[in-house]
Design a protein around this motif. Structure first.
Motif, short mmCIF file in Angstrom:
data_model
loop_
_atom_site.label_atom_id
_atom_site.label_comp_id
_atom_site.label_asym_id
_atom_site.label_seq_id
_atom_site.Cartn_x
_atom_site.Cartn_y
_atom_site.Cartn_z
N LEU A 1 6.07 44.59 -0.14
CA LEU A 1 4.91 44.70 0.63
C LEU A 1 3.81 45.46 0.13
O LEU A 1 2.67 44.91 -0.01
N VAL A 2 4.17 46.77 -0.32
CA VAL A 2 3.31 47.56 -0.82
C VAL A 2 2.51 46.92 -2.35
O VAL A 2 1.40 47.02 -2.79
N ILE A 3 3.38 46.45 -3.19
CA ILE A 3 3.17 45.88 -4.57
C ILE A 3 2.07 44.57 -4.14
O ILE A 3 1.10 44.52 -4.78
N GLY A 4 2.53 43.63 -3.21
CA GLY A 4 1.65 42.69 -2.97
C GLY A 4 0.38 43.01 -2.23
O GLY A 4 -0.83 42.30 -2.39
N TRP A 5 0.25 43.99 -1.49
CA TRP A 5 -0.72 44.59 -0.79
C TRP A 5 -1.69 44.93 -1.73
O TRP A 5 -2.93 44.82 -1.81
N LEU A 6 -1.26 45.90 -2.95
CA LEU A 6 -1.97 46.56 -3.87
C LEU A 6 -2.69 45.56 -4.91
O LEU A 6 -3.74 45.56 -5.41
N THR A 7 -1.75 44.59 -5.15
CA THR A 7 -2.09 43.66 -6.32
C THR A 7 -2.88 42.45 -5.70
O THR A 7 -3.45 41.56 -6.43
N GLY A 8 -2.82 42.22 -4.44
CA GLY A 8 -3.37 41.21 -3.91
C GLY A 8 -2.60 39.48 -3.87
O GLY A 8 -3.09 38.42 -3.91
N ILE A 9 -1.35 39.64 -4.61
CA ILE A 9 -0.43 38.69 -4.81
C ILE A 9 0.25 38.65 -3.39
O ILE A 9 1.15 39.17 -2.64
N SER A 10 -0.26 37.37 -2.66
CA SER A 10 0.23 37.10 -1.24
C SER A 10 1.92 36.56 -1.27
O SER A 10 2.48 37.09 -0.23
N ILE A 11 2.12 36.00 -2.34
CA ILE A 11 3.77 35.56 -2.13
C ILE A 11 4.61 36.95 -2.16
O ILE A 11 5.55 36.73 -1.44
N LEU A 12 4.32 37.98 -2.75
CA LEU A 12 5.02 39.06 -2.78
C LEU A 12 4.88 39.74 -1.32
O LEU A 12 5.98 40.17 -0.82
N TYR A 13 3.82 39.79 -0.70
CA TYR A 13 3.62 40.38 0.54
C TYR A 13 4.30 39.44 1.58
O TYR A 13 4.88 40.28 2.53
N THR A 14 4.28 37.88 1.48
CA THR A 14 5.22 37.36 2.24
C THR A 14 6.72 37.69 2.23
O THR A 14 7.15 37.66 3.26
N VAL A 15 7.23 37.62 1.05
CA VAL A 15 8.46 37.73 0.84
C VAL A 15 9.17 39.30 1.29
O VAL A 15 10.03 39.41 1.97
N GLY A 16 8.29 40.29 1.07
CA GLY A 16 8.51 41.55 1.48
C GLY A 16 8.43 41.60 2.82
O GLY A 16 9.32 42.23 3.59
N ALA A 17 7.59 40.98 3.55
CA ALA A 17 7.58 40.82 5.16
C ALA A 17 8.72 40.21 5.82
O ALA A 17 9.36 40.79 6.58
N ILE A 18 9.24 39.09 5.17
CA ILE A 18 10.44 38.46 5.28
C ILE A 18 11.84 39.31 5.29
O ILE A 18 12.53 39.56 6.15
N LEU A 19 11.54 40.01 4.11
CA LEU A 19 12.91 41.01 3.97
C LEU A 19 12.90 42.15 4.75
O LEU A 19 13.99 42.27 5.37
N LEU A 20 11.68 42.55 5.23
CA LEU A 20 11.78 43.71 5.90
C LEU A 20 12.34 43.51 7.53
O LEU A 20 12.99 43.97 7.95
#
Length: 51
Positions: free
Chosen positions: A9-28
């Motif tokens: 979630l943090v990496i996706g938010w900082l870099t703007g890569i939405s797929i990392l943000y989405t996968v992080g939210a699902i895992l969380l």
């Protein structure tokens, strides 16, 4: 799983890569659900605790 979700979630938010943000939210969310079910004492996949 929860820690990995937060990291993604943090990496996706900082870099703007939405797929990392989405996968992080699902895992969380999945990690928190498994944690809650394990704390209640409900067996998950034949195991009493989920690590």
């Amino acid at each position: 799983m929860i820690i990995l979700g937060v990291i993604l979630l943090v990496i996706g938010w900082l870099t703007g890569i939405s797929i990392l943000y989405t996968v992080g939210a699902i895992l969380l969310v999945v990690g928190l659900i498994l944690l809650l079910l394990g704390q209640v004492g409900r067996p998950i996949g034949g195991r009493r605790w989920y690590y």
